[in-house]
Design an enzyme around this catalytic site. Sequence first.
Site, PDB file in Angstrom:
ATOM      1  CE  LYS A   7      -2.587   2.359   4.941  1.00 28.66           C
ATOM      2  NZ  LYS A   7      -2.581   1.557   3.694  1.00 28.66           N
ATOM      3  CB  SER A  67      -0.950   0.015   1.200  1.00 31.26           C
ATOM      4  OG  SER A  67      -0.237   0.160   2.413  1.00 31.26           O
TER       5      SER A  67
END
Length: 249
Positions: free
Chosen positions: A90, A49
């Site tokens: 993230k 991701s």
Amino acid sequence: MESEREEDGRGRLGSTLSGLAVAVGSVLFLGGFGWGALVYQPYTVPTDSMSPTVAAGERVLAQRLDGDRVRRGDVVVFRDADWGGSPMIKRVVGVGGDTVACCGDGGGLTVNGESVEEPYLSGRGPASPDAFTAKVPEGRIFLLGDERMGSLDSRTHLKDPGQGAVPRSAVVGRLDAIAWPLSGGVIERPESFAALPGGISEVGPVRWMAASIAAGAALILGGAAYGPLARLLGRRGAGRGRAVVDAGS
């Protein structure tokens, strides 16, 4: 006899310097690792991701810090019960008070109406396949993965309290470097966020830590190699001396 004393003196000096190099090298080498253990926590990246910045299976070093020190552009490790409670990685694109939206002119991300370049993204498509707008509450951060097509990030939680933003207290670390593979290097801060209020964060002491370890290793190897090299050169010198005497006789 005088020549032998000179050689013995040089040998003792060399041995002393060799031992000193090994001692200093050991302090630097072990100190670098000790420093790293205090400041950094290693993590293994579970998914793609955050590709291409970090890929699944890579080992990263996250500086232990309070979430209040996080700035836009930082890649952080956090735990949040609404996101499953497991450590996740993230990128921070918005902080408390920001309005984060996509997509502006040219398909890019905007923060408070200002277009933000994201050189860490792969491909030429828009910064998000789905348009969104989120107002970040105070004390929270808005997080996106660099792989925008497949990342489950704040966009997935837009209907949650805080419009997908997580509390700063959920942050447990900020990524500074890729430890494995060794070619990964330091994770630089994107300059595109520098003009926004608060600017960007500085990279932690990972470069100094790596330099300490490398210098320590070099001194240890150099100091340890002195003895064998000195003995080898001494035998060669003695052999040449005997050859000269034999030729003269």
